[in-house]
Design an enzyme around this catalytic site. Structure first.
Site, mmCIF file in Angstrom:
data_model
loop_
_atom_site.group_PDB
_atom_site.id
_atom_site.type_symbol
_atom_site.label_atom_id
_atom_site.label_comp_id
_atom_site.label_asym_id
_atom_site.label_seq_id
_atom_site.Cartn_x
_atom_site.Cartn_y
_atom_site.Cartn_z
ATOM 1 N N ASN A 459 0.895 5.687 1.876
ATOM 2 C CA ASN A 459 1.396 7.052 2.039
ATOM 3 C C ASN A 459 2.917 7.046 2.132
ATOM 4 O OD1 ASN A 459 1.085 10.053 3.058
ATOM 5 N ND2 ASN A 459 2.450 9.046 4.506
ATOM 6 N N GLU A 460 3.576 7.566 1.101
ATOM 7 C CA GLU A 460 5.005 7.885 1.088
ATOM 8 C C GLU A 460 5.941 6.690 1.200
ATOM 9 O OE1 GLU A 460 5.826 10.989 3.929
ATOM 10 O OE2 GLU A 460 4.692 12.488 2.803
ATOM 11 N N ASP A 461 5.455 5.473 0.937
ATOM 12 C CA ASP A 461 6.342 4.316 1.056
ATOM 13 C C ASP A 461 7.358 4.249 -0.080
ATOM 14 O OD1 ASP A 461 4.925 3.771 3.287
ATOM 15 O OD2 ASP A 461 4.094 1.862 2.622
ATOM 16 N N SER A 515 0.621 7.527 -2.560
ATOM 17 C CA SER A 515 0.600 8.980 -2.529
ATOM 18 C C SER A 515 1.857 9.430 -1.782
ATOM 19 C CB SER A 515 -0.646 9.513 -1.808
ATOM 20 O OG SER A 515 -0.674 10.917 -1.819
ATOM 21 N N HIS A 535 3.888 15.400 -2.822
ATOM 22 C CA HIS A 535 3.878 15.923 -1.463
ATOM 23 C C HIS A 535 4.969 16.982 -1.402
ATOM 24 C CE1 HIS A 535 1.947 12.098 0.544
ATOM 25 N NE2 HIS A 535 1.253 12.577 -0.484
#
Length: 900
Positions: A459-461, A515, A535
C-alpha cells in the site's frame, strides 16, 4: 490393540499466566485470558490498566510497548506418548501466531525464536516432554514459557544495525520499518498507538503418525465454463499407505453449509515423496460474485492412512482427514489499451464486474478478541450494502480463515494486499527470508478461496519513492539483484519475490505490484487517470478540493478515497464518558480523531457546505450528511464511468474505509460497533443493481481552486449562478446482464414552497445491460423567477429547486435520485412539514414531507439494523424504513435533518 491416533490436536488455551519482565523477573504472575490473547487484554482483566478505548486512557498505557512480558502454562504429556510409540509418532507444538519477538522454552529449554507476527511455527518436541508414569501415577506437568520482547525496542536496534538502509516510514515512528508485525499497531491516522504483545493466535500440541500438511486444487475452466480440468494435491510429511481425495458440492452456501451431495471426485492412490496428486476433468457449477449468480462451493477432502510399521507393536493406526471449502471461477484483470489509456477492471466468469466496495483495516486493535461470528457480521454488512469488493489493506494482517470463508459464502470479491504500507522497507537477507516464508505460508493458506481475485504487493510504497526521490529506473534496470543495491531495495520484494511466490503457489489470480500503481514508469506512479489504480486524496488531504469535483478526479480504478465523519452519538457516548468533554473540539474528542489536520479539514468541509451548528448532536449530524454527500458524488459518478463493454473508463471504487479498529471518528462508513453511518447507505443506494443518477454542473462558489477544468479569470463569483445557472445530466446504470426498457421521469420541486415546478420531462429508456445508459447531457433549466441582470440580486426573490428523477420499469419505481443546488448552507429549510409514523409493531417507519428535505438521519445504535438512512425526501413521496432490532423493548429512534 486400540489404534494409535494418526493425528490429535490438544489446544493449549487455558491455564495461562503472565508477568512483566523476563523469566527471571521476580514480578508476580497474574492470570491471563485463554489463548489467543494479548498483554493489554490481560492487564485489563487484572485491573492493572484502564480501558485504552475510553477517554484519554490510550496515553496511560503507552509504557506497555517498552516492556518485556512472559507467559506460561503447563500441560500433561499425552497418554499415548511413551517409549514404545515415540519412534513412530511425531509430537509437535504448533504456534499459529506469536506477537512478535518471542523466545519459547519447554521445560526450561529453548525451542524457538520468532521475529515475525505473521507466520506460524511448528516445533518437534518429541523427546522433550516428560515421560508418563501411569503405573505409579506420577505424571509431571510440562511447562511452556514464552518471553515477548518489546517490538519497539527491537525495531530501534534493527534500524541501528542496518545503517546501509534509508528507513522512511509515514504515519508512525521509524521502528516499524524492519519489524514484521501488523503496522497499524504503531498507530495510524484512524487508530491508536497500542503496540501489542502475546500469543495472539492459537497454540496447540499435535501428535501424529501421519498428517496432511495441505490439500489444494489447481484448475482451468473450459471455454463454456462448464468443466474444470486440473489437479488435486495432497501434501503429507509422513509415511502413508494411501491417500483418498474427494470433492463434494455443497448445497445452500449463501446462508450456511448444508448437506453435501454425491462426490464429484472420489480418488484413492499413492503418496510419492510426500505428495499425492490426482488429475481431474469434471463438470462444475460456478462461484459467482453476489448479485451475479450463486456462490456454489465444494468441499475438498483428503484422508491419509499411515503405513504399518515393521514391528507388530504399532501396527494399527487411525487415519487423518482434512477438508477445505473451494469454488470454481475464472478471474481476469483486464488491462487493455483503449481511447483513454489502459483499462483496469475485473472480469469474473467472462462477465465484467464493476467492483464497488470498500477498504478493510483490521477490525480491532486487539485481534485476539475478534470472533468468527464478528467477521461474518462485518462481511454480511458489506453484502447487504450492495458492496461487491473488499480490499484487505497492507498495514494490517492476513485475516483469519473466518474472514475469507464469509467472503466466499456471501460472494464478496477480495483484493488482498501483502502486508507492507507507507514505508521504504529493507531487504537484507534475514528480512527477505522472513518475508518469503510469510508470503508462502499465507498464499498457501488462502489460495483456494474463490473470493480472492487479486494480490497486490503493498500500500502506497511507490509514493514514498517519488516523494523522497529514491532510485527507481523501471525501463533501464531489469536486474532484480541490482535493485537490492539501491535505496529502494523493496522493489525486489514487490516486483520479483512476491510475484514469484504467487506464480509458484497459486494459479488463476493476478498480481499487481502495489496499490496504487500505474505501468511502472515514474511519471505515472502518482495519480494518473489513464492507467492502473489510483488513491484519490486531493479531497480531504492534499489540495482539499470540494468533494463536488470528485467526478472529475477518478481513474481507471479508484482503490482509495474518502471523507471523515463522526459516528452516531450512541458510539461517542461509550468512548467519551464525561459530559464536559462531549462537544466538538474538546481535548477528548480531538485526541480520539487521529487524522492529521482534522481540526481544520473537517470543520472546513462542513462549514463550506452547511450552516454549521457546533453542539455535538447537530455537528455530528452535519459531518455525517457531508460524508454521505461526498460518497454519493463519487460512487454514482464513477459508476456512471463504468460505461459500456469495451469502453470501461472506471472499473471500480473502494471507499477508505469500511470499518474502525476502535470507537472513533474517521473515514469509516461503519463504526467499531458495526453501527452504519449514513455514508454506508449512500453506497448501498448507489450500488443497487439498477440506479438512476441526476447531477448538476458544479459552480465552485469557494473559488479556491483554479485547475484547468475550473479555471476562472476573476476571484469573484456571480452568486446568481449558484441557483440560476442550472445545467444537468441524467443517466441509468445497471449491473443486470439483460436489456431492460423503462421510463425516466424528471421534475422539479421548489425548496421554499414544496410546489412542483412547471418544468417536467419524460424519456423512454432502453437500459444498457451491465453498463451505463446516458439519457440527458447538458440539459438546461431556466430559473422559475429570472432576475434582471442589471438589478441587485435578491436571494429572497429567487426560487431554488431540486431536480427529482424516477426510473420506472414494468410500472414499478425502481430507482430515484435528487439533485440539490450547492451550497446547501444558502438554502432556507424552515417549515419542512415532516411527518414520521411508526407501524403498529414498530418494525417500520414511514416518513413524508411537504417540502424537500436534505439529510434525514435516524440516530442508530449497536444491534439495530435499518433498511435505509441518511436519505433525501421530496413532496408526494413516502419513505418506508424497516427496522431489525435485537434490543429489548421498543426502538423508536430520534432523527435529524438539515435545518431541523
Amino acid at each position: 490393540m486400540a489404534p494409535h491416533t494418526a493425528h490429535e490436536t490438544i489446544p493449549l488455551d487455558s491455564g495461562w499466566e503472565f508477568k512483566q519482565g523476563n523469566r527471571d523477573s521476580k514480578n508476580e504472575y497474574l492470570p491471563a485470558n485463554n489463548v489467543p490473547t494479548e498483554v493489554h487484554r490481560d492487564l485489563l482483566k487484572n485491573g492493572k490498566i484502564a480501558d485504552p478505548f475510553i477517554d484519554l486512557n490510550e496515553l496511560s498505557v503507552r509504557w506497555i510497548a517498552d516492556e518485556t512480558w512472559t507467559y506460561r502454562t503447563s500441560f500433561t504429556t499425552p497418554d499415548h506418548y511413551s517409549a514404545d510409540t515415540r519412534a513412530e509418532q511425531k509430537t509437535v507444538l504448533r504456534f499459529e501466531g506469536l506477537d512478535t519477538f518471542a523466545s519459547v522454552y519447554l521445560n526450561g529449554q529453548p525451542i524457538l525464536e520468532s521475529d515475525n507476527m505473521l507466520i506460524e511455527h511448528r516445533v518437534d518436541v518429541a523427546g522433550k516432554l516428560y515421560a508418563r508414569d501411569d503405573k505409579n501415577g506420577i505424571n509431571k506437568e510440562n511447562e511452556l514459557e514464552i518471553v515477548f520482547e518489546s517490538a519497539r525496542k527491537r525495531g530501534l536496534k534493527l534500524v541501528e544495525d542496518h545503517p546501509e538502509h534509508r528507513f522512511i516510514v509515514h504515519q508512525t515512528e521509524v521502528t516499524r520499518g524492519p519489524v514484521r508485525k501488523a503496522q497499524y499497531h504503531w498507530g495510524w491516522d484512524w487508530g491508536p498507538l497500542l503496540l501489542t504483545a502475546g500469543p495472539w493466535r492459537p497454540i496447540s500440541l499435535e501428535t501424529y503418525v501421519a498428517r496432511i500438511e495441505d490439500v489444494w486444487l489447481e484448475y482451468h475452466l473450459s471455454d463454456d465454463l462448464a468443466r474444470a480440468t486440473g489437479k488435486a494435491w495432497v501434501k503429507t510429511p509422513g509415511s502413508v499407505d494411501d491417500v483418498t481425495i474427494q470433492i463434494r458440492k455443497i448445497s445452500s452456501p449463501k446462508e450456511k453449509l448444508g448437506v453435501t451431495e454425491n462426490a464429484v471426485i472420489d480418488f484413492q492412490g499413492q503418496c510419492v515423496q510426500g505428495i499425492a496428486e490426482y488429475e481431474f476433468d469434471i463438470p462444475v457449477e460456478l462461484w459467482w460474485p453476489s448479485g451475479y449468480g450463486e456462490q456454489t462451493l465444494y468441499v475438498l477432502e483428503a484422508q491419509v492412512q499411515p503405513k504399518s510399521p515393521d514391528n507388530a507393536s504399532g501396527g494399527n493406526f487411525a487415519s487423518h482427514r482434512v477438508s477445505k471449502t473451494v469454488g470454481f471461477r475464472k478471474t481476469e484483470l483486464i488491462q487493455e489499451q483503449d481511447d483513454i489509456g489502459t483499462s483496469f477492471y475485473f472480469r469474473i466468469n467472462n462477465t465484467d464486474i464493476f467492483a464497488g466496495g470498500s477498504c478493510w483495516i483490521p477490525t480491532d486493535s486487539f485481534l485476539s478478541q475478534v470472533t468468527p461470528e464478528r467477521y461474518r457480521d462485518w462481511i454480511k454488512l458489506a453484502d447487504e450494502g450492495n458492496q461487491a469488493m473488499i480490499r484487505v489493506w497492507g498495514g494490517g494482517i492476513y485475516e483469519p480463515n473466518a474472514f475469507y470463508d464469509a467472503c466466499d459464502k456471501l460472494g464478496i470479491l477480495v483484493w488482498q494486499d501483502f502486508m507492507f504500507a507507507c514505508a521504504n522497507y529493507p531487504a537484507y537477507p534475514a528480512y527477505l527470508a522472513s518475508v518469503e516464508e510469510e508470503a508462502r505460508q499465507n498464499v498457501r493458506r488462502l489460495r483456494n478461496h474463490p473470493s480472492i481475485v487479486i494480490w497486490a504487493g503493498n500500500n502506497e510504497d511507490y509514493q514514498i519513492v517519488e516523494r523522497y526521490g529514491l532510485e527507481y529506473r523501471y525501463e533501464e534496470d531489469k536486474d532484480p539483484q541490482s535493485w537490492l543495491k539501491t535505496d529502494f531495495p523493496a522493489r525486489y520484494i514487490y516486483e520479483y519475490l512476491l510475484p514469484k511466490v504467487i506464480s509458484e503457489e497459486t494459479k488463476g489470480v493476478p498480481y499487481h505490484p502495489s496499490s496504487p500503481f500505474g505501468n511502472g514508469k515514474s511519471s505515472v506512479l502518482k495519480v494518473d487517470p489513464t492507467v492502473g489504480d489510483v488513491h484519490q486524496w486531493n479531497v480531504w488531504h492534499g489540495e482539499m478540493k470540494p468533494y463536488q469535483l470528485l467526478p472529475h478526479m477518478g481513474g481507471r480504478f479508484v482503490s482509495e478515497f474518502g471523507m471523515e465523519a463522526y459516528p452516531h452519538l450512541s458510539t461517542l457516548e461509550k468512548c467519551v464518558t464525561e459530559d464536559k468533554d462531549r462537544y466538538p473540539g474538546s481535548m477528548a474528542m480531538d485526541f480520539r480523531n487521529k487524522a492529521i489536520g482534522h481540526e481544520r479539514r473537517l470543520v472546513s468541509y462542513v462549514a463550506e457546505n452547511f450552516r454549521i451548528r457546533y453542539d455535538l448532536p447537530n455537528f455530528t449530524h452535519l459531518t455525517q450528511v457531508m460524508q454521505s454527500d461526498a460518497i454519493t458524488w463519487a460512487y454514482k459518478s464513477w459508476r456512471r464511468q463504468w460505461g459500456t463493454k469495451g469502453k470501461r473508463q472506471c472499473g471500480g471504487v473502494l471507499v477508505w474505509q469500511l470499518n474502525d479498529c476502535w470507537p472513533t471518528m474517521s473515514w469509516a462508513v461503519v463504526d467499531y460497533y458495526l453501527t452504519p453511518k449514513p455514508a454506508y447507505y449512500a453506497i448501498k443506494r448507489s450500488m443497487q443493481p439498477i440506479v438512476v443518477g441526476v447531477t448538476r454542473k458544479f459552480n465552485d462558489w469557494t473559488m479556491r481552486h483554479a485547475d484547468d477544468l475550473w479555471k476562472r479569470d476573476t476571484s469573484h463569483i456571480d452568486m446568481r449562478q449558484v441557483w440560476t445557472d442550472v445545467e444537468f445530466d441524467a443517466w441509468v446504470a445497471s449491473s443486470k446482464t439483460e436489456s431492460l426498457r423503462g421510463k425516466l421521469e424528471l421534475k422539479t420541486f421548489s425548496i421554499a414552497s414544496g410546489q412542483e415546478g412547471s418544468w417536467r420531462r419524460e424519456f423512454d429508456v432502453a437500459v444498457e445491460p451491465n453498463g451505463t445508459t446516458e439519457v440527458v447531457k447538458g440539459c438546461k433549466i431556466e430559473p422559475p423567477t429570472p432576475s434582471d441582470p442589471d438589478s441587485p440580486f435578491k436571494p429572497s426573490k429567487a426560487d431554488p429547486f431540486v431536480i427529482y428523477a424516477v426510473l420506472t420499469i414494468g410500472g414499478q419505481a425502481i430507482a430515484t435520485d435528487v439533485s440539490w443546488p450547492d451550497p446547501i448552507k444558502y438554502l432556507d429549510f424552515s417549515d419542512r412539514g415532516v411527518a414520521v409514523e411508526y407501524s403498529d409493531s414498530n418494525s417500520s417507519i414511514t416518513v413524508t414531507v411537504s417540502k424537500p428535505v436534505k439529510g434525514f438521519v435516524f440516530e442508530e445504535k449497536e444491534r439495530v439494523r435499518l433498511s435505509d438512512n441518511g436519505f433525501d425526501l421530496v413532496p408526494g413521496e413516502s419513505k418506508e424504513v424497516y427496522i431489525d432490532s435485537a434490543l429489548e423493548g421498543t426502538y423508536a429512534p430520534e432523527y435529524r435533518y438539515v435545518g431541523i
